[in-house]
Design a protein around this motif. Structure first.
Motif, mmCIF file in Angstrom:
data_model
loop_
_atom_site.group_PDB
_atom_site.id
_atom_site.type_symbol
_atom_site.label_atom_id
_atom_site.label_comp_id
_atom_site.label_asym_id
_atom_site.label_seq_id
_atom_site.Cartn_x
_atom_site.Cartn_y
_atom_site.Cartn_z
ATOM 1 N N THR A 172 -2.304 -0.309 -3.854
ATOM 2 C CA THR A 172 -3.363 0.671 -3.621
ATOM 3 C C THR A 172 -2.771 2.067 -3.555
ATOM 4 N N ASP B 288 0.836 -1.194 0.000
ATOM 5 C CA ASP B 288 0.000 0.000 0.000
ATOM 6 C C ASP B 288 0.870 1.242 0.000
ATOM 7 N N THR C 62 -9.137 0.292 4.616
ATOM 8 C CA THR C 62 -8.691 -1.006 5.100
ATOM 9 C C THR C 62 -9.788 -1.742 5.860
ATOM 10 N N TYR D 180 -11.000 -4.761 -3.126
ATOM 11 C CA TYR D 180 -10.836 -3.403 -2.612
ATOM 12 C C TYR D 180 -12.131 -2.629 -2.801
ATOM 13 N N CYS E 51 -9.804 -5.188 4.507
ATOM 14 C CA CYS E 51 -8.518 -5.615 3.956
ATOM 15 C C CYS E 51 -8.351 -7.128 3.965
#
Lengths: 544, 301, 317
Positions: A266, A44, A534, A525, A537
């Protein structure tokens, strides 16, 4: 002879340089030259590094929340469609199921039987009790005390059943304190017995060893990255990938480059200027999510010129907000009629945004006594109509807005001076002091109950009422809905309040931009305007 | 032009020449021999002229948005393209030039004059004076540049004059130390001893004997400072301490270009090129000037 | 020379104190303040802000605060960061290795190539090579660092995939020297190029000053090889301003490689520094400034010592 000295030196050096250029790619780990295969590791990109990973300690940073939410959970969470669901708790309390007492002063929480901390110990009422004690300790640098301040007692009925008593009804408490992080729930086993000083500087804040979320903390390389791994004690669905690495990339161009090189999965809060390029990345999905936020320019009522409503309306109508939305935001957003955006239940759908009508603006300014002078600007009683426009520096779309507004104001005879500041200075000194600005643009994000925002921004003498706006009618309405438990009753009152704000223009209402996020080679996502990305996640899965 | 053989190199005490007027003429003629420097000087003058005449030369009025031509690449209508509001970049570059050239040149001048003075006095007199001035320089170097610049700008407010002062007063340390290092070695030379023996005042020695020989690295420094000042203004813009529209500068344009580096590269390239041309031109002119002042240097015929 | 160094070190102490005092007051004069990040908090009241102020020790008089800070700093305690709640000294030391790594490697390259390019340029003044180097140098210097760094990043990491797009090491992988070198290459080259561009100009200019002097002709007339003439005789005397600039540049790199660090996500001190400034994180700010001032003072002492070595005629009285 004279010419050979440099040849003898440069020759070998050139060869060395060539060697380096050729060898360098081979020096790196094998297989890294192609698109990064993360194989079980999600990367991320974080634009900012979290300050600390304690779910209740300030400062309030979105990026701290993002990492916190991968490792800490609260009693409830709010899903993307706006419904509250139990997380650590097993059921959402309400008046109907008896979870909330009829007078709104007592809440009963049932914790999940299989909700455990990562050290194997169960999550119990003691953790809620400890959280209450720590948050309300005046010397602890807690991110907020809103709601917790009203709690009079946390009673353990059984290890997994708690009763929380309030001194006055606070309908938003479930959203403000029991959903998400900052503030969240801290482990009793770690913080019990610590003094405020110890809590503020605990090693736990950087090494959260006891967590209860889908992932658990592994390591933090200062300034570079935070690594979390799947938590075997997590009660929810098993995380699909074993590791998440939160990589600190403090530059938007670098984030884009990393996305293009497939080295991050991400990209949160991507700027609007990069949308076309993000969309062009193979394997990337760009999300546009309506936000619980709004962009507006606060009016400084200390300036007598702005105390006249005609002037405020004239300014609002001189700005082509639709064009800003269409051209700068590429249509990804919605115009504002008042502050609350359409996805919030307090929004009043009957209100329509002011139209763009510079001709009308001129009429209104004339009516207000501001006559056009020979210098192209309006004057009244010897004074020029000059306004200082302030906002945070470093935002290209705010700079674009400023320049457009400056141009449009010039068309109606208003002189505008632009003065930008670093964010810290703007919010810390400039806005609160009321000096050096007439129009102050900023974005207000609402992660919680709308009433709190209204009370902080538009109530007389409220903490963030920077422009000194005051309307007793608004104050009365806000007080009224404060103690109502019925949401539709509150909604009616808040909608009335919205109508007044629309009329009054305590700020120039602009728009609510969409939140832009990108997921690259990642499924599962899903952005959540009420939470942070998140939140699910554990559902994220890498594709190739 | 062969120089007379000597044990120690004799620097030009040309400025002490009573027939100063014809010396200036001499320098001017020598400068003109320097084809490259002359071309560079002309280019520099042209750029300055264009900047000064901006309101008459530019095809569009300053700051006029055109939302139908956002981020347009260079074309006939917009020779340098447009920015994110459709404002013509060529117009902005010309207007920006007025501010940036002023800031760049004057800030460099302030830094070099202040630094040069401090460095000369420090290097020449040595001892307590040197120690004191150099300790002040140490303090100046230790105070973080961005911090001071930001603080002063927030307290005073960003106007071209305040920015020149701020940049100038935070950049004198390099020239000071450079000039001092030259003075430390030059003051031991025979020609200085000779000048003292003749009874020349210290000020004269500093200004007329030593300084012309210490100038070379100072010129390099001044050149670099011009570029640095313009770019520093860009960083100030980014932090929120720089000039704001309608007072745009190349620094402001560079700051703006950061968000569009890959999507609209012309926004960074053209202001960057302008800075490049100005810095290069100033340097070549400086080179030519240095050679023109020093008759023992190797000159192209 | 030994006495000189001792004397200079003695002078350094009041200077460092003065710097810390100056910075402390300037820091507090900066608008904004560390409370700015709490102002936005939901439910924040003036009383709560005041409490935070007291917790940070900011409610005391500024002289009291300074003396307090100084006392603790002399014992190595620089307080806790307002943002990270970690010891400020620790945070700075954590970033130091990354900064040193980047600094030393880029400085090495700069050092070598500045001399090569500068000497060549001077020896071959007005040749095509000289102008080429001049143009490239000024190009490298004038194009803003963010642009150059970004172009390098995009070309080599995004398009060619030869190097990683930033960071110090591969996420989640075990430590390996090869991996670290691979990540170091791009930021090191970008930083080196920028410093190289300016330093080669000083070398060139100094060499030009010296190279046409008569003692050079004398050396040549005596039969010394060209290489010896250039590198042995000319360069030594030309070095003083170059040494000045190189030493200051090196010291400056400790806190100044900000843009390179940002673009290549390099966790160095430059970034920590600007963050501390923008967030008014006083303890971290003071820790870094104290460190930097010591570095600068020592660097300038080093430069003065080097002058003495390079030119024996220089004396400090």
């Amino acid at each position: 002879m004279r010419d050979t000295w440099w040849k003898t030196v440069l020759g070998p050096l050139a060869a060395a340089g060539l060697l380096l250029a050729v060898a360098a790619p081979a020096v790196g780990p094998a297989g890294q030259a192609a698109a990064a295969s993360t194989g079980g590791t999600i990367v991320d990109g974080l634009y900012e590094e979290p300050g600390n990973l304690n779910p209740i300690l300030g400062p309030d940073m979105t990026y701290s929340q993002i990492v916190d939410t991968a490792i800490f959970r609260n009693l409830f969470m709010i899903t993307p469609n706006g419904t509250m669901e139990p997380d650590l708790a097993s059921v959402v309390p309400s008046v109907q199921n008896g979870g909330i007492s009829k007078n709104g002063l007592s809440y009963t929480f049932h914790l999940k039987q299989n909700a455990d901390w990562s050290n194997g110990q169960p999550v119990t009422c003691q953790d809620i009790y400890e959280t209450w004690k720590v948050v309300t300790n005046p010397s602890v640098l807690a991110v907020t005390r809103l709601g917790w301040d009203d709690v009079t007692n946390v009673k353990t009925i059984s290890p997994k059943v708690c009763e929380v008593d309030l001194k006055a009804p606070f309908p938003a408490i479930l959203i403000d304190d029991f959903s998400g992080n900052l503030p969240g729930i801290i482990p009793y086993s770690v913080f019990n017995g610590m003094t405020a000083q110890q809590i503020n500087t605990a090693s736990f804040n950087h090494d959260p060893t006891v967590t209860d979320g889908p992932y658990m903390f592994q390591s933090w390389v200062p300034g570079a990255s935070i690594t979390v791994v799947a938590n075997p004690h997590w009660y929810g669905p098993t995380p699909k990938e074993g590791t998440i690495v939160f990589k600190v990339i403090p530059d938007e161009n670098s984030l884009l480059a990393n996305a293009q090189a497939h080295q991050i999965n991400t990209y949160y809060f991507a700027p609007i200027e990069q949308v076309q390029q993000l969309k062009a990345i193979p394997g990337a999905h760009v999300f546009f999510t309506p936000m619980a936020a709004w962009e507006s320019a606060d009016i400084n009522f200390r300036n007598p010129a702005l105390q006249d409503r005609n002037v405020r309306v004239a300014l609002e109508m001189a700005i082509d907000r639709q064009a800003i939305l269409k051209k700068i935001w590429l249509g990804y957003g919605v115009l504002s009629a008042a502050d609350q955006p359409p996805i919030i239940w307090a929004n009043n759908p009957k209100l329509k945004p002011y139209s763009y009508d510079p001709a009308e603006s001129k009429i209104l300014l004339n009516k207000a006594g501001w006559k056009m002078g020979s210098d192209g600007y309006r004057h009244k009683n010897g004074k020029t109509l000059q306004l200082v426009y302030a906002t945070t520096a470093g935002n290209p779309w705010r700079e674009a807005t400023e320049r457009l507004v400056q141009y449009w104001f010039q068309q109606i005879g208003v002189k505008m001076v632009i003065h930008d500041y670093p964010a810290n200075v703007y919010f810390g000194t400039v806005l609160p002091s009321g000096k050096g600005w007439d129009l102050g643009e900023f974005e207000w994000t609402e992660g919680y109950d709308p009433a709190a925002s209204e009370e902080q921004l538009y109530e007389t003498n409220a903490a963030q009422n920077f422009g000194k706006y005051s309307n007793p009618q608004v104050d009365k309405l806000l007080k009224e809905q404060d103690t109502m438990l019925n949401q539709s009753a509150r909604q009616a009152v808040l909608r009335q309040e919205q109508a007044i704000l629309h009329q009054d223009l305590p700020a120039l209402w602009y728009y609510t931009p969409d939140e832009i996020d990108a997921a690259i080679n990642l499924t599962g996502y899903q952005p959540d305007p009420w939470y942070v990305e998140t939140w699910n996640c554990y559902d994220w899965q890498l594709t190739q | 032009m062969a120089a007379r053989p000597q044990i120690e190199p004799a620097p030009p005490s040309a400025l002490a020449n009573p027939r100063f007027e014809s010396y200036a003429h001499l320098v001017w003629r020598r400068f003109l021999h320097h084809r490259v420097a002359v071309v560079a000087a002309i280019v520099l003058l042209l750029i300055m002229l264009a900047a000064v005449l901006a309101p008459w030369v530019t095809p569009y009025p300053l700051g006029q948005p055109d939302l139908s031509a956002i981020l347009a690449p260079p074309s006939i209508h917009h020779p340098m393209g447009t920015d994110d509001l459709g404002i013509d970049l060529f117009t902005e570059v010309l207007f920006g030039g007025r501010v940036s050239l002023t800031i760049g040149i004057f800030a460099a001048l302030v830094a070099v004059v202040v630094g040069g003075a401090i460095g000369s006095i420090s290097g020449y007199f040595g001892g307590l004076v040197d120690a004191l001035l150099m300790r002040v320089t140490d303090v100046g170097l230790s105070v973080p540049l961005l911090f001071v610049v930001l603080l002063l700008s927030l307290l005073i407010g960003p106007t071209p004059v305040s920015i020149i002062t701020i940049i100038g007063l935070t950049s004198w340390m390099y020239p000071a130390r450079i000039v001092r290092s030259q003075f430390l070695t030059l003051k031991k030379r025979d020609f200085v001893e000779a000048a003292r023996a003749v009874g020349m005042h210290n000020t004269r020695i500093i200004l007329r004997e030593i300084f012309p020989n210490a100038m070379a690295p100072l010129i390099v420094n001044a050149t670099l400072l011009v570029g640095q000042a313009i770019i520093l203004e860009s960083v100030m813009s980014f932090l929120g301490a720089g000039l704001t529209p309608p007072n745009i500068s190349w620094g402001y344009l560079l700051n703006q270009a950061q968000s569009f580096t890959t999507s609209a590269p012309w926004l960074a390239i053209f202001p960057g090129l302008m800075i490049f041309f100005v810095v290069l031109a100033v340097n070549l002119v400086g080179d030519g000037l240095r050679d023109a002042l020093d008759p023992t240097s190797n000159q192209r015929q | 020379m030994g006495i000189f160094i001792v004397r200079r070190l003695g002078q350094a102490i009041p200077v460092i104190f003065l710097i810390s005092l100056l910075l402390f007051f300037m820091m507090h004069a900066m608008p904004g303040g560390p409370l700015a990040m709490y102002v936005h908090q939901p439910g924040i009241t003036k009383a709560m802000l005041e409490q935070i102020r007291i917790d940070y020790g900011l409610n005391q008089g500024i002289w009291t605060q300074y003396v307090d800070w100084l006392g603790k700093a002399l014992q190595g305690n620089f307080g806790y960061s307002y943002v990270y709640a970690q010891p400020a000294a620790t945070m700075m030391l954590q970033r130091l290795p990354a900064t040193l790594e980047l600094m030393f490697s880029s400085f090495l390259i700069t050092f070598v190539f500045a001399f090569l390019a500068g000497v060549y340029s001077a020896v071959r003044q007005y040749s095509f090579g000289d102008y080429a180097i001049t143009v490239v140098s000024y190009f490298g210097f004038s194009m803003p660092t963010f642009w150059l760094g970004l172009m390098v990043l995009i070309l080599f990491a995004v398009h060619l995939h030869w190097f990683p797009a930033g960071g110090m090491s591969t996420a989640g992988a075990a430590f390996s020297i090869g991996d670290r070198l691979w990540h170091l290459t791009l930021p090191m080259l970008v930083l080196a190029f920028y410093t190289l561009a300016s330093e080669s100009r000083y070398v060139r200019s100094s060499m030009l000053d010296v190279i046409h002097q008569d003692y050079i002709r004398t050396a040549r007339a005596k039969g010394a090889s060209e290489r010896r003439v250039i590198w042995r005789h000319a360069l030594r005397n030309a070095m003083l301003p170059v040494v000045t600039v190189m030493v200051m540049d090196a010291a400056y790199l400790f806190g100044g490689a900000l843009i390179t660090e940002t673009i290549f996500s390099w966790p160095g001190m430059g970034r920590l520094f600007i963050q501390a400034i923008l967030q008014s994180d006083y303890p971290v700010l003071m820790a870094i400034v104290s460190f930097l001032s010591v570095v600068i003072v020592l660097a300038n002492i080093l430069a003065d010592v080097l002058y003495g070595i390079l030119d024996p005629r220089i004396q400090y009285n």
